[in-house]
Design an enzyme around this catalytic site. Structure first.
Site, short mmCIF file in Angstrom:
data_model
loop_
_atom_site.label_atom_id
_atom_site.label_comp_id
_atom_site.label_asym_id
_atom_site.label_seq_id
_atom_site.Cartn_x
_atom_site.Cartn_y
_atom_site.Cartn_z
N GLU A 146 0.81 -1.19 -0.01
CA GLU A 146 -0.08 -0.34 0.02
C GLU A 146 0.92 1.15 -0.22
O GLU A 146 0.67 1.92 1.05
CB GLU A 146 -1.04 -0.10 1.19
N GLU A 264 -6.00 -8.21 -0.89
CA GLU A 264 -6.54 -7.80 0.49
C GLU A 264 -7.86 -7.63 0.18
O GLU A 264 -8.55 -6.48 0.32
CB GLU A 264 -5.78 -6.50 1.07
C1 8U8 Z 1 -8.06 3.45 3.27
C2 8U8 Z 1 -6.84 3.15 4.26
C3 8U8 Z 1 -6.37 4.31 4.68
C4 8U8 Z 1 -5.21 4.34 5.61
O1 8U8 Z 1 -4.59 5.44 5.96
O2 8U8 Z 1 -4.65 3.13 6.06
C5 8U8 Z 1 -4.81 1.96 5.55
C6 8U8 Z 1 -4.19 1.02 5.95
C7 8U8 Z 1 -6.09 2.12 4.73
C8 8U8 Z 1 -6.55 0.68 4.19
C9 8U8 Z 1 -5.81 -0.25 4.75
C10 8U8 Z 1 -4.73 -0.25 5.26
O3 8U8 Z 1 -3.75 -1.37 5.82
C11 8U8 Z 1 -3.94 -2.50 5.22
O4 8U8 Z 1 -5.28 -3.21 5.62
C12 8U8 Z 1 -5.24 -3.49 7.25
C13 8U8 Z 1 -6.53 -3.76 7.57
O5 8U8 Z 1 -6.41 -3.77 8.89
O6 8U8 Z 1 -7.64 -3.87 6.96
C14 8U8 Z 1 -4.35 -4.65 6.93
O7 8U8 Z 1 -5.31 -5.94 6.75
C15 8U8 Z 1 -3.38 -4.86 6.02
O8 8U8 Z 1 -2.26 -5.59 6.39
C16 8U8 Z 1 -2.73 -3.41 5.46
O9 8U8 Z 1 -2.01 -3.76 4.33
#
Ligand code: 8U8
Length: 594
Positions: A146, A264
Site C-alpha cells: 500500500e 486484500e
Molecule cells: C484506506 C486506508 C487508509 C489508511 O490510512 O490506511 C489504510 C491501511 C487503509 C487501508 C488499509 C490499510 O492497511 C491494510 O489493511 C489492514 C486492515 O487491517 O484492514 C491490513 O489488513 C493490511 O495488513 C494493511 O495492508
C-alpha cells in the site's frame, strides 16, 4: 431456488484462485502461536490455503555494508520464518518490504537504487539455493504494501525506481520469478495510475527498456475502518475492480493481458477492530459469495485474467478480529507462551472450497451475479461432482432460510456416495458455545474452562449434515432438496467408489504446545493422503506398543491436523484414512511420544 446442473457440460476450468491469506508483521512467524496457526493452515487438504502474504519480511534480514559489492547479510531469521511456512507446505507471497540494516530511505539516490537491486538479487539467489528454483517460481514477489497510504515514506518517483530495482534484482537471477504490484489501498490512487503509466509507456530505470510486470495487485475492501459493524459492500469491491480493469484496457491496452488480483479483499478495513461477525458463519458466507461474484463478473463477463483473491485474515486474534482461528491467552506472545486456538467458520470454508473440482459445470436456473443465493457447480474428472451453494447477504443482521432444489444430471457414475457438508449458525460454529456460557475474558482462561474448549473443538471441524451414504442416482440423475439458512454454505459431494481403499498415511509428526487450561497438548500433523473419497482421518492412540490402538478424534477430520488435549499426551500415535465406504487405509508408521 431450483437448479439443474448438467454434469456432462463443463463450461470452463475452475482455477482455485482464492487459496491465500496474509498477516503482519513477519516477526510473528517465529512465535509458537503463529506456528500453530500455520499448522492449521497447512492442514487444509489439497493446498486449500497455499500462499501467505506477509508485510515486512525483509525486517527479518540483518545486514551491513549494503552499499558495497559484497555486503554482509545474515539471512538466519528470514530462513527460520520461511522454513516455518515451508514445513507446512505454505508459500510466501513475498512483499519486498523492509529496510535491512537501515540503508534505504531514498531510492532516487542511485547508490541506494543499485544497492537495492543487488540486495534483491542476493535474496532471490538465497531463496533458490535454500528452497529450489521450481519452488521459488511458484511464489509471488510484490512491491511494498500500500504505497498510497503511509506505509511508503518516499516520493512517487522513488517508488518507481524501487519497482524497477526489485524487478531487475529478481530477473538477474531467474526471469520466471513472478513479480508485480502495487497493492494500493485507495481506488485508482495516483500510485496505481503512476505505476500503470510506467509499465505501459515508461522506461526501466536500469535497462532503459520496458519494465517487467507479471501481475497487477490492488486492495479493495467492503467497508471502511470503524469501531462499528458497517454492512460491507462486496458488490462495490467487485465493481471497483471492474472499473480498474476497464481503465487498464482503455488507457493502457498493452497491459490488458497482465493478470490481476485483489490480495486484500476484506469485508471491512481494520483487522484488529472487534466485529463479532468475523467469528461467525456470516463471514464464511461472504467469502464464498465474493469469490463467486469475482468469477462471474470479472472472469466470465469481462474476460479478465483474474488470478488471485486473498483475504488478509491470517492474523492472531480473538473471535471478532480478522483471523482464521480465535486465539485465547495473553496478548504478550513472547513472554507467555500459553494459548488456546479454535477454528472459525471462515477457516472451514477454505476446506469446503478446496473440495471443489477443477471444471465448472453448466447450471440452469442460476441466480444473477450479486444475488444472495449462489452456486458453484463443478466436477473433477469422472471421480467427483462437487456443488457449493451459499446463502449470504451484505447485511450483518439478517436471517431466514430458502428452499433449494438441485437436480444433477448426467452423473458419470452409478455407484456414488453422497455427503453434504454445512456451515451455518448450528453447524461448525463453535462461537455459539462460547456465547452460551458465563464466559471468561480471552486473557484469563482457567482450568475450569477445559470442558468448554473441548466442546468448542468438537464443534470446530467441518461436519456432515447428511451422509456419506449411497446416492440414489437413477439414469444418471439425482434430485436433492434442502433448506439453506442465511447465512449458510452447503457443499454436496458425489463421489465414485474408488477401486481400492485409501493409501497409507505418511509423514506423521508431533509437536507440543502449552495451553491455558492446565491440560497437555500435542499437535499431530500428517501428509494429505490424497484421496477425494476421504471420509475421515482416524487418529489412533495407545499407551504403549503392546496395547490395541483406539481412535481419539471425536469429530471426523478432513484436515491433516489434530490437537490432542488430555491430562497426559504420552503414548503411541498413528493415523489412518477412512473413505466414504468405510474402508480404512494402512496405518501410518507409529510415533512414540515420551
Ligand atoms: C484506506 C486506508 C487508509 C489508511 O490510512 O490506511 C489504510 C491501511 C487503509 C487501508 C488499509 C490499510 O492497511 C491494510 O489493511 C489492514 C486492515 O487491517 O484492514 C491490513 O489488513 C493490511 O495488513 C494493511 O495492508
Amino acid at each position: 431456488m431450483d437448479l439443474t446442473i448438467d454434469t456432462a457440460r463443463p463450461v470452463a476450468p475452475l482455477e482455485h484462485f482464492w487459496q491465500s491469506t496474509g498477516f503482519t508483521p513477519a516477526a510473528l512467524l517465529l512465535d509458537d502461536d503463529m506456528q500453530q496457526q500455520l499448522e492449521y493452515l497447512g492442514s487444509v487438504p489439497f493446498g486449500g490455503v497455499t500462499h501467505v502474504r506477509i508485510h515486512y519480511l525483509l525486517e527479518l534480514v540483518r545486514g551491513s555494508n549494503l552499499y558495497d559489492e559484497h555486503p554482509d547479510i545474515d539471512w538466519s531469521l528470514l530462513d527460520e520464518g520461511l522454513d516455518a511456512l515451508q514445513r507446512e507446505g505454505l508459500k510466501p507471497f513475498f512483499e519486498l518490504m523492509g529496510n535491512p540494516g537501515g540503508y534505504f530511505d531514498n531510492f532516487e539516490d542511485d547508490q541506494q537504487a543499485q544497492a537495492w537491486r543487488r540486495f534483491v538479487r542476493m535474496l532471490a539467489q538465497h531463496c533458490i539455493d535454500r528452497y529450489g528454483r521450481e519452488e521459488v517460481r511458484s511464489w509471488y514477489f510484490e512491491t511494498w504494501n500500500e504505497p498510497d497510504v503511509g506505509w511508503w515514506k518516499q516520493s512517487n518517483r522513488a517508488f518507481l525506481i524501487y519497482y524497477d530495482a526489485c524487478a531487475n534484482g529478481l530477473r538477474d537471477v531467474d526471469d520466471q520469478i513472478r513479480f508485480g504490484g502495487p497493492g494500493t489501498a485507495r481506488h485508482m490512487s495516483e500510485q496505481m495510475l503512476g505505476l500503470l503509466r510506467h509499465l505501459d509507456s515508461g522506461t526501466d530505470y536500469f535497462t532503459g527498456g520496458k519494465p517487467k510486470v507479471d501481475f497487477i495487485s490492488v486492495h479493495e475492501k467492503g467497508a471502511e475502518s470503524s469501531p462499528e459493524d458497517l454492512n460491507p459492500d462486496m458488490r462495490g469491491v467487485v465493481e471497483r475492480e471492474a472499473a480498474l480493469i476497464e481503465h487498464i484496457r482503455k488507457m493502457h491496452p498493452s497491459l490488458a493481458d497482465v493478470p490481476i488480483m485483489n490480495n486484500e479483499c476484506d469485508p471491512q478495513v481494520g483487522w484488529s477492530a472487534t466485529h463479532s461477525w468475523r467469528g461467525q458463519p456470516y463471514y464464511a458466507g461472504l467469502v464464498a459469495r465474493t469469490l463467486n461474484d469475482h468469477q462471474r463478473r470479472l472472469t466470465d463477463d469481462l474476460g479478465a485474467r483474474y488470478v488471485l483473491l486473498g483475504n488478509d485474515n491470517g492474523f492472531l486474534g480473538f473471535w471478532g478480529q480478522r483471523t482464521h482461528l480465535a486465539r485465547f491467552g495473553s496478548d504478550n506472545h513472547r513472554r507467555y507462551r500459553r494459548f488456546e486456538q479454535v477454528k472459525k467458520p471462515v477457516h472451514n470454508v477454505m476446506t469446503m472450497l478446496t473440495l471443489l473440482g477443477d471444471q465448472r459445470l453448466s447450471v440452469s436456473g442460476e441466480p444473477a451475479v450479486y444475488a444472495d443465493l449462489g452456486i458453484i457447480a463443478t466436477r473433477r474428472g469422472d471421480e467427483q461432482v462437487a456443488v457449493l451453494v451459499y446463502h449470504s447477504r451484505d447485511q450483518i443482521m439478517s436471517s431466514g432460510s430458502e428452499p433449494v432444489r438441485l437436480s444433477i444430471e448426467n452423473v458419470p457414475f452409478d455407484d456414488a456416495s453422497i455427503v453434504h457438508y454445512r456451515i451455518d449458525e448450528q453447524h461448525a460454529n463453535p462461537y455459539r458455545l462460547w456465547t452460551g456460557v458465563q464466559r471468561p475474558f480471552p486473557h484469563h482462561v482457567t482450568p475450569e474452562q477445559a470442558e468448554l474448549f473441548s466442546r468448542m473443538r468438537r464443534e470446530q471441524e467441518l461436519a456432515s449434515l447428511d451422509g456419506p451414504r449411497p446416492a440414489q442416482v437413477q439414469n444418471g440423475r439425482l434430485e436433492l432438496s434442502f433448506d439453506l439458512p442465511l447465512p449458510g454454505v452447503s457443499l454436496i459431494l458425489l463421489t465414485r467408489k474408488p477401486s481400492t481403499a485409501p493409501g497409507p498415511v505418511k509423514g506423521l509428526r508431533s509437536r507440543r504446545y502449552h495451553g491455558c487450561t492446565g491440560q497437555s497438548q500435542l499437535m499431530l500433523r500428517w501428509q494429505d493422503e490424497g484421496s477425494r473419497a476421504l471420509h475421515t482421518y482416524e487418529v489412533m492412540w495407545s499407551p504403549d506398543q503392546t496395547q490395541p490402538p483406539q481412535r481419539i478424534n471425536e469429530p471426523d477430520l478432513l484436515c491433516t491436523a489434530f490437537l490432542h488435549v488430555a491430562g497426559d499426551v504420552r503414548g503411541v500415535y498413528r493415523v489412518r484414512a477412512v473413505d466414504q465406504w468405510g474402508r480404512a487405509g494402512e496405518m501410518s508408521a507409529p510415533i512414540e511420544v515420551a
